[in-house]
Design a protein around this motif. Structure first.
Motif, PDB file in Angstrom:
ATOM      1  N   VAL A 191       0.844  -1.184   0.000  1.00  0.00           N
ATOM      2  CA  VAL A 191       0.000   0.000   0.000  1.00  0.00           C
ATOM      3  C   VAL A 191       0.887   1.244   0.000  1.00  0.00           C
ATOM      4  N   THR A 192       0.606   2.150  -0.901  1.00  0.00           N
ATOM      5  CA  THR A 192       1.379   3.385  -0.943  1.00  0.00           C
ATOM      6  C   THR A 192       0.470   4.569  -0.677  1.00  0.00           C
ATOM      7  N   GLN A 193       1.034   5.585  -0.025  1.00  0.00           N
ATOM      8  CA  GLN A 193       0.285   6.794   0.296  1.00  0.00           C
ATOM      9  C   GLN A 193       1.124   8.018  -0.031  1.00  0.00           C
ATOM     10  N   SER A 194       0.434   9.070  -0.428  1.00  0.00           N
ATOM     11  CA  SER A 194       1.130  10.337  -0.668  1.00  0.00           C
ATOM     12  C   SER A 194       0.232  11.492  -0.254  1.00  0.00           C
ATOM     13  N   PRO A 195       0.825  12.601   0.194  1.00  0.00           N
ATOM     14  CA  PRO A 195       2.248  12.736   0.503  1.00  0.00           C
ATOM     15  C   PRO A 195       2.605  12.077   1.836  1.00  0.00           C
ATOM     16  N   THR A 196       3.863  12.096   2.197  1.00  0.00           N
ATOM     17  CA  THR A 196       4.300  11.531   3.459  1.00  0.00           C
ATOM     18  C   THR A 196       3.964  12.474   4.612  1.00  0.00           C
ATOM     19  N   HIS A 197       4.253  13.735   4.400  1.00  0.00           N
ATOM     20  CA  HIS A 197       3.971  14.762   5.399  1.00  0.00           C
ATOM     21  C   HIS A 197       3.281  15.934   4.721  1.00  0.00           C
ATOM     22  N   LEU A 198       2.489  16.655   5.529  1.00  0.00           N
ATOM     23  CA  LEU A 198       1.755  17.784   4.995  1.00  0.00           C
ATOM     24  C   LEU A 198       1.504  18.776   6.122  1.00  0.00           C
ATOM     25  N   ILE A 199       1.741  20.048   5.829  1.00  0.00           N
ATOM     26  CA  ILE A 199       1.436  21.092   6.812  1.00  0.00           C
ATOM     27  C   ILE A 199       0.423  22.042   6.206  1.00  0.00           C
ATOM     28  N   LYS A 200      -0.688  22.258   6.903  1.00  0.00           N
ATOM     29  CA  LYS A 200      -1.748  23.133   6.433  1.00  0.00           C
ATOM     30  C   LYS A 200      -2.134  24.090   7.558  1.00  0.00           C
ATOM     31  N   THR A 201      -2.895  25.111   7.209  1.00  0.00           N
ATOM     32  CA  THR A 201      -3.414  26.024   8.221  1.00  0.00           C
ATOM     33  C   THR A 201      -4.918  25.823   8.364  1.00  0.00           C
ATOM     34  N   ARG A 202      -5.433  26.256   9.485  1.00  0.00           N
ATOM     35  CA  ARG A 202      -6.865  26.113   9.768  1.00  0.00           C
ATOM     36  C   ARG A 202      -7.712  26.693   8.640  1.00  0.00           C
ATOM     37  N   GLY A 203      -8.766  25.987   8.294  1.00  0.00           N
ATOM     38  CA  GLY A 203      -9.667  26.450   7.252  1.00  0.00           C
ATOM     39  C   GLY A 203      -9.329  25.959   5.862  1.00  0.00           C
ATOM     40  N   GLN A 204      -8.100  25.489   5.689  1.00  0.00           N
ATOM     41  CA  GLN A 204      -7.714  24.997   4.376  1.00  0.00           C
ATOM     42  C   GLN A 204      -8.318  23.627   4.101  1.00  0.00           C
ATOM     43  N   GLN A 205      -8.113  23.162   2.878  1.00  0.00           N
ATOM     44  CA  GLN A 205      -8.593  21.854   2.452  1.00  0.00           C
ATOM     45  C   GLN A 205      -7.389  20.984   2.081  1.00  0.00           C
ATOM     46  N   VAL A 206      -7.514  19.670   2.252  1.00  0.00           N
ATOM     47  CA  VAL A 206      -6.400  18.780   1.951  1.00  0.00           C
ATOM     48  C   VAL A 206      -6.917  17.525   1.245  1.00  0.00           C
ATOM     49  N   THR A 207      -6.091  16.980   0.354  1.00  0.00           N
ATOM     50  CA  THR A 207      -6.393  15.711  -0.318  1.00  0.00           C
ATOM     51  C   THR A 207      -5.244  14.754  -0.117  1.00  0.00           C
ATOM     52  N   LEU A 208      -5.563  13.591   0.400  1.00  0.00           N
ATOM     53  CA  LEU A 208      -4.569  12.542   0.614  1.00  0.00           C
ATOM     54  C   LEU A 208      -4.870  11.394  -0.343  1.00  0.00           C
ATOM     55  N   ARG A 209      -3.814  10.721  -0.795  1.00  0.00           N
ATOM     56  CA  ARG A 209      -3.984   9.693  -1.809  1.00  0.00           C
ATOM     57  C   ARG A 209      -3.452   8.339  -1.351  1.00  0.00           C
ATOM     58  N   CYS A 210      -4.073   7.291  -1.883  1.00  0.00           N
ATOM     59  CA  CYS A 210      -3.716   5.926  -1.487  1.00  0.00           C
ATOM     60  C   CYS A 210      -3.837   4.991  -2.679  1.00  0.00           C
ATOM     61  N   SER A 211      -2.838   4.155  -2.872  1.00  0.00           N
ATOM     62  CA  SER A 211      -2.916   3.081  -3.848  1.00  0.00           C
ATOM     63  C   SER A 211      -2.876   1.758  -3.103  1.00  0.00           C
ATOM     64  N   PRO A 212      -3.871   0.910  -3.315  1.00  0.00           N
ATOM     65  CA  PRO A 212      -3.923  -0.338  -2.539  1.00  0.00           C
ATOM     66  C   PRO A 212      -2.905  -1.360  -3.023  1.00  0.00           C
ATOM     67  N   LYS A 213      -2.726  -2.367  -2.213  1.00  0.00           N
ATOM     68  CA  LYS A 213      -1.872  -3.493  -2.586  1.00  0.00           C
ATOM     69  C   LYS A 213      -2.458  -4.163  -3.827  1.00  0.00           C
ATOM     70  N   SER A 214      -1.576  -4.655  -4.684  1.00  0.00           N
ATOM     71  CA  SER A 214      -2.002  -5.313  -5.905  1.00  0.00           C
ATOM     72  C   SER A 214      -2.972  -6.449  -5.593  1.00  0.00           C
ATOM     73  N   GLY A 215      -4.103  -6.466  -6.301  1.00  0.00           N
ATOM     74  CA  GLY A 215      -5.082  -7.521  -6.097  1.00  0.00           C
ATOM     75  C   GLY A 215      -6.163  -7.176  -5.086  1.00  0.00           C
ATOM     76  N   HIS A 216      -5.986  -6.085  -4.381  1.00  0.00           N
ATOM     77  CA  HIS A 216      -6.987  -5.669  -3.388  1.00  0.00           C
ATOM     78  C   HIS A 216      -8.002  -4.733  -4.020  1.00  0.00           C
ATOM     79  N   ASP A 217      -9.250  -4.833  -3.536  1.00  0.00           N
ATOM     80  CA  ASP A 217     -10.317  -4.045  -4.134  1.00  0.00           C
ATOM     81  C   ASP A 217     -10.976  -3.084  -3.144  1.00  0.00           C
TER      82      ASP A 217
END
Lengths: 111, 114
Positions: free
Chosen positions: B4-30
């Motif tokens: 399983v991979t995720q990006s980004p590793t670290h993220l710094i935001k300020t209050r009120g902002q919006q964030v998007t985190l991403r994930c790719s599952p292990k091969s064969g997982h649904d």
């Protein structure tokens, strides 16, 4: 909703001593999973228990599921420094993949 | 075989902002599940995606939303960030809807909200 309580919260042992963490629920569990999280790491699956009274071993680790399926334990024999980390029990749903985690037991091992 | 991979590793935001985190599952997982882990706590279930739909949701406000793509990868979106949203966000993948199956966790995204 269902909850699992885990004790103790922390455990410090001398290398070579044994260690046990307990997981308890007020309701019957369909299954229990155990995960280990190293400091700064992510949870890693150790084992799943499904049957009442089930006992499974992985080298120095022994996992047990209670007869009433309301509690579980993880016992480590002769701890090593590589055993350091937080051990979580997690209730797994039989219908979905949702996991309900306990608070975890953090194990420190003094060499 | 990548886990399983995720990006980004670290993220710094300020209050009120919006964030998007991403994930790719292990091969064969649904199935992809998202968890929030505050410091010193166990992971808390946010929601789960299976067949591109949110199948189950934990006790999180609507500010937390997600998506699953046809290739099974997933995004977690958090709007109107609060200081209390600071945590490690873990993605976990499994097979066949994760019914009682072990879950494989990614390394997580450490979100800090200032």
């Amino acid at each position: 909703g269902q909850q699992v309580m885990q004790i103790p919260q922390y455990q410090h042992v001398q290398e070579g001593e044994d260690f046990t963490t307990y997981c308890n629920s007020s309701t019957t569990l369909s299954n229990i999973q155990w995960y280990k999280q190293r400091p700064g790491g992510h949870p890693v699956f150790l084992i799943q228990l499904v049957k009442s009274g089930e006992v499974k071993k992985q080298k120095r680790l022994t996992f047990q599921f209670g007869e009433a399926k309301k509690n579980s334990s993880l016992h480590i024999t002769a701890t090593q420094t590589t055993d350091v980390g937080t051990y979580f029990c997690a209730l797994g749903s039989s219908n979905t993949g949702k996991l309900i985690f306990g608070q975890g037991t953090t194990l420190q091992v003094k060499p | 075989d990548a886990g399983v991979t995720q990006s980004p590793t670290h993220l710094i935001k300020t209050r009120g902002q919006q964030v998007t985190l991403r994930c790719s599952p292990k091969s064969g997982h649904d199935t992809v599940s998202w968890y929030q882990q505050a410091l010193g706590q166990g992971p808390q279930f946010i929601f789960q995606y299976y067949e591109e739909e949110e199948r189950q949701r934990g006790n999180f406000p609507d500010r937390f939303s997600g998506h699953q793509f046809p290739n099974y990868s997933s995004e977690l979106n958090v709007n109107a960030l609060l200081l209390g949203d600071s945590a490690l966000y873990l993605c976990a993948s499994s097979f066949l809807g994760g019914r009682g199956n072990e879950q494989f966790f990614g390394p997580g995204t450490r979100l800090t909200v200032l």
